[in-house]
Design a protein around this motif. Sequence first.
Motif, PDB file in Angstrom:
ATOM      1  N   LEU A 195      -8.477  -2.726   1.247  1.00 37.76           N
ATOM      2  CA  LEU A 195      -9.303  -2.785   2.459  1.00 37.76           C
ATOM      3  C   LEU A 195      -8.464  -2.591   3.718  1.00 37.76           C
ATOM      4  CD1 LEU A 195     -11.807  -5.701   1.688  1.00 37.76           C
ATOM      5  CD2 LEU A 195     -12.301  -3.248   1.808  1.00 37.76           C
ATOM      6  N   GLY A 196      -7.228  -3.117   3.693  1.00 37.47           N
ATOM      7  CA  GLY A 196      -6.333  -2.926   4.832  1.00 37.47           C
ATOM      8  C   GLY A 196      -6.018  -1.459   5.065  1.00 37.47           C
ATOM      9  N   GLY A 197      -5.755  -0.729   3.982  1.00 43.67           N
ATOM     10  CA  GLY A 197      -5.502   0.699   4.109  1.00 43.67           C
ATOM     11  C   GLY A 197      -6.719   1.448   4.607  1.00 43.67           C
ATOM     12  N   ILE A 198      -7.892   1.097   4.072  1.00 44.02           N
ATOM     13  CA  ILE A 198      -9.132   1.751   4.503  1.00 44.02           C
ATOM     14  C   ILE A 198      -9.413   1.461   5.975  1.00 44.02           C
ATOM     15  CG2 ILE A 198     -11.641   1.768   4.190  1.00 44.02           C
ATOM     16  CD1 ILE A 198     -11.091   1.200   1.191  1.00 44.02           C
ATOM     17  N   PHE A 252      -1.296   4.881  22.209  1.00 37.53           N
ATOM     18  CA  PHE A 252      -2.311   4.580  21.202  1.00 37.53           C
ATOM     19  C   PHE A 252      -1.709   4.568  19.799  1.00 37.53           C
ATOM     20  CE2 PHE A 252      -5.914   6.362  24.031  1.00 37.53           C
ATOM     21  CZ  PHE A 252      -6.091   5.119  24.609  1.00 37.53           C
ATOM     22  N   ALA A 253      -0.756   5.450  19.537  1.00 34.47           N
ATOM     23  CA  ALA A 253      -0.144   5.515  18.206  1.00 34.47           C
ATOM     24  C   ALA A 253       0.592   4.224  17.869  1.00 34.47           C
ATOM     25  CB  ALA A 253       0.815   6.708  18.128  1.00 34.47           C
ATOM     26  N   ILE A 254       1.415   3.729  18.792  1.00 31.26           N
ATOM     27  CA  ILE A 254       2.155   2.492  18.547  1.00 31.26           C
ATOM     28  C   ILE A 254       1.203   1.300  18.526  1.00 31.26           C
ATOM     29  CG2 ILE A 254       4.025   1.023  19.349  1.00 31.26           C
ATOM     30  CD1 ILE A 254       4.934   3.738  18.323  1.00 31.26           C
ATOM     31  N   THR A 255       0.206   1.320  19.414  1.00 30.77           N
ATOM     32  CA  THR A 255      -0.793   0.248  19.432  1.00 30.77           C
ATOM     33  C   THR A 255      -1.513   0.167  18.099  1.00 30.77           C
ATOM     34  OG1 THR A 255      -1.131   0.542  21.812  1.00 30.77           O
ATOM     35  CG2 THR A 255      -2.854  -0.613  20.601  1.00 30.77           C
ATOM     36  N   LEU A 256      -1.772   1.315  17.484  1.00 33.77           N
ATOM     37  CA  LEU A 256      -2.479   1.375  16.206  1.00 33.77           C
ATOM     38  C   LEU A 256      -1.802   0.526  15.146  1.00 33.77           C
ATOM     39  CD1 LEU A 256      -4.742   2.715  14.529  1.00 33.77           C
ATOM     40  CD2 LEU A 256      -3.156   4.580  14.042  1.00 33.77           C
ATOM     41  N   HIS A 257      -0.450   0.608  15.044  1.00 28.59           N
ATOM     42  CA  HIS A 257       0.166  -0.201  14.001  1.00 28.59           C
ATOM     43  C   HIS A 257       0.716  -1.530  14.513  1.00 28.59           C
ATOM     44  CE1 HIS A 257       4.377   1.055  14.895  1.00 28.59           C
ATOM     45  NE2 HIS A 257       3.910   2.269  15.014  1.00 28.59           N
ATOM     46  N   ASN A 258       0.498  -1.825  15.794  1.00 30.20           N
ATOM     47  CA  ASN A 258       0.756  -3.192  16.252  1.00 30.20           C
ATOM     48  C   ASN A 258      -0.404  -4.124  15.912  1.00 30.20           C
ATOM     49  OD1 ASN A 258       3.293  -2.761  17.248  1.00 30.20           O
ATOM     50  ND2 ASN A 258       2.664  -2.486  19.364  1.00 30.20           N
ATOM     51  N   ILE A 259      -1.578  -3.567  15.662  1.00 29.35           N
ATOM     52  CA  ILE A 259      -2.732  -4.394  15.291  1.00 29.35           C
ATOM     53  C   ILE A 259      -2.483  -5.157  13.992  1.00 29.35           C
ATOM     54  CG2 ILE A 259      -5.165  -4.347  14.606  1.00 29.35           C
ATOM     55  CD1 ILE A 259      -5.543  -2.024  16.577  1.00 29.35           C
ATOM     56  N   PRO A 260      -2.123  -4.464  12.876  1.00 28.67           N
ATOM     57  CA  PRO A 260      -1.859  -5.238  11.653  1.00 28.67           C
ATOM     58  C   PRO A 260      -0.656  -6.164  11.756  1.00 28.67           C
ATOM     59  CG  PRO A 260      -1.294  -2.929  11.327  1.00 28.67           C
ATOM     60  CD  PRO A 260      -2.058  -3.021  12.619  1.00 28.67           C
ATOM     61  N   GLU A 261       0.328  -5.808  12.580  1.00 28.31           N
ATOM     62  CA  GLU A 261       1.483  -6.685  12.759  1.00 28.31           C
ATOM     63  C   GLU A 261       1.058  -7.993  13.418  1.00 28.31           C
ATOM     64  OE1 GLU A 261       4.281  -4.383  14.950  1.00 28.31           O
ATOM     65  OE2 GLU A 261       4.558  -2.900  13.357  1.00 28.31           O
ATOM     66  N   SER A 314      -3.373 -10.053   2.460  1.00 27.77           N
ATOM     67  CA  SER A 314      -3.181  -8.763   1.792  1.00 27.77           C
ATOM     68  C   SER A 314      -3.772  -7.613   2.598  1.00 27.77           C
ATOM     69  CB  SER A 314      -3.782  -8.802   0.380  1.00 27.77           C
ATOM     70  OG  SER A 314      -5.103  -9.278   0.397  1.00 27.77           O
ATOM     71  N   LEU A 315      -4.814  -7.893   3.390  1.00 28.88           N
ATOM     72  CA  LEU A 315      -5.357  -6.850   4.278  1.00 28.88           C
ATOM     73  C   LEU A 315      -4.318  -6.426   5.298  1.00 28.88           C
ATOM     74  CD1 LEU A 315      -8.875  -6.562   5.745  1.00 28.88           C
ATOM     75  CD2 LEU A 315      -6.946  -6.434   7.309  1.00 28.88           C
ATOM     76  N   ALA A 316      -3.638  -7.412   5.887  1.00 35.92           N
ATOM     77  CA  ALA A 316      -2.576  -7.091   6.848  1.00 35.92           C
ATOM     78  C   ALA A 316      -1.460  -6.294   6.173  1.00 35.92           C
ATOM     79  CB  ALA A 316      -2.023  -8.374   7.456  1.00 35.92           C
ATOM     80  N   ALA A 317      -1.136  -6.646   4.920  1.00 37.91           N
ATOM     81  CA  ALA A 317      -0.098  -5.921   4.182  1.00 37.91           C
ATOM     82  C   ALA A 317      -0.515  -4.480   3.935  1.00 37.91           C
ATOM     83  CB  ALA A 317       0.186  -6.619   2.855  1.00 37.91           C
ATOM     84  N   GLY A 318      -1.752  -4.282   3.497  1.00 37.64           N
ATOM     85  CA  GLY A 318      -2.235  -2.926   3.243  1.00 37.64           C
ATOM     86  C   GLY A 318      -2.247  -2.071   4.497  1.00 37.64           C
TER      87      GLY A 318
END
Length: 271
Positions: free
Chosen positions: A87-90, A127-136, A225-229
């Motif tokens: 679900l995290g990847g999706i 926006f690109a860096i913000t995108l993967h700061n969300i799961p972090e 696990s969602l954050a990990a995905g």
Amino acid sequence: MIELFKDLDPVVQAFIGTLFTWGMTALGAALVFTTKGVNQRFLDSMLGFAGGVMIAASYWSLLAPAIDMGEGGSFPAWMPAAIGFLLGGIFLWSIDKVLPHLHPNASLEKAEGFHSAKRKKSSLLVFAITLHNIPEGLAIGVAFGAVAAGFPSASLTGAIALAIGIGIQNFPEGLAVSMPLRRDGFSRRKSFLYGQFSGMVEPVAAIIGALAVVFIEPLLPYALSLAAGAMIFVVVEEVIPSSQEKGNSDLASMSLMVGFTIMMILDVALG
């Protein structure tokens, strides 16, 4: 110091932890004031390092505790972790298709997302860096929430180690935004502001993650696990390709190994 931290509300703990990670993003972006440019090999090695930290954190700080929490439940122990991971990847894939963004080291023609061609390069990079700061941010919030929930596999030192590891890998992310903007003619001040801005989302995401698991404890293994995905999706889709686009694949790969090792040591030693 940890004892003082221990008495705080988990939401406050998560907020403080992500203020540190945001500060590290700003510190990386601030290099734009001290140098005219950064060697591409250095930038690619830092991106590789960041990828290694994210991969290690995804397993030791998120997936492994999620599997442990699944023990003794009505479902197999691996099921919540597997469902949450996918679900995290999706989730990130869906955002990736909508949010306009441009990966570090990519040309403007390779911008992705809804109406990306109409956006400025500065906003696309942020926006690109913000995108993967969300799961972090979510990962840090969920980790502190797990401690407050009293799960045996969660520890305060482990959550702090996760915040430290993500903070370390945020340093090159701020740099990856501010330096390209400076090369494109932006002032040092504006390049810095855009660079540090990408880290502002982490405290918000951390608060959401901590509140979610504190009030709905059964969601915890799924949230971890969602954050990990989500983080693994970002590493594979963005961080690793960006680190190798300029011909420094060997250096970036070895830097990833170093980042993975450092995060593993942090998590095992402190967690």
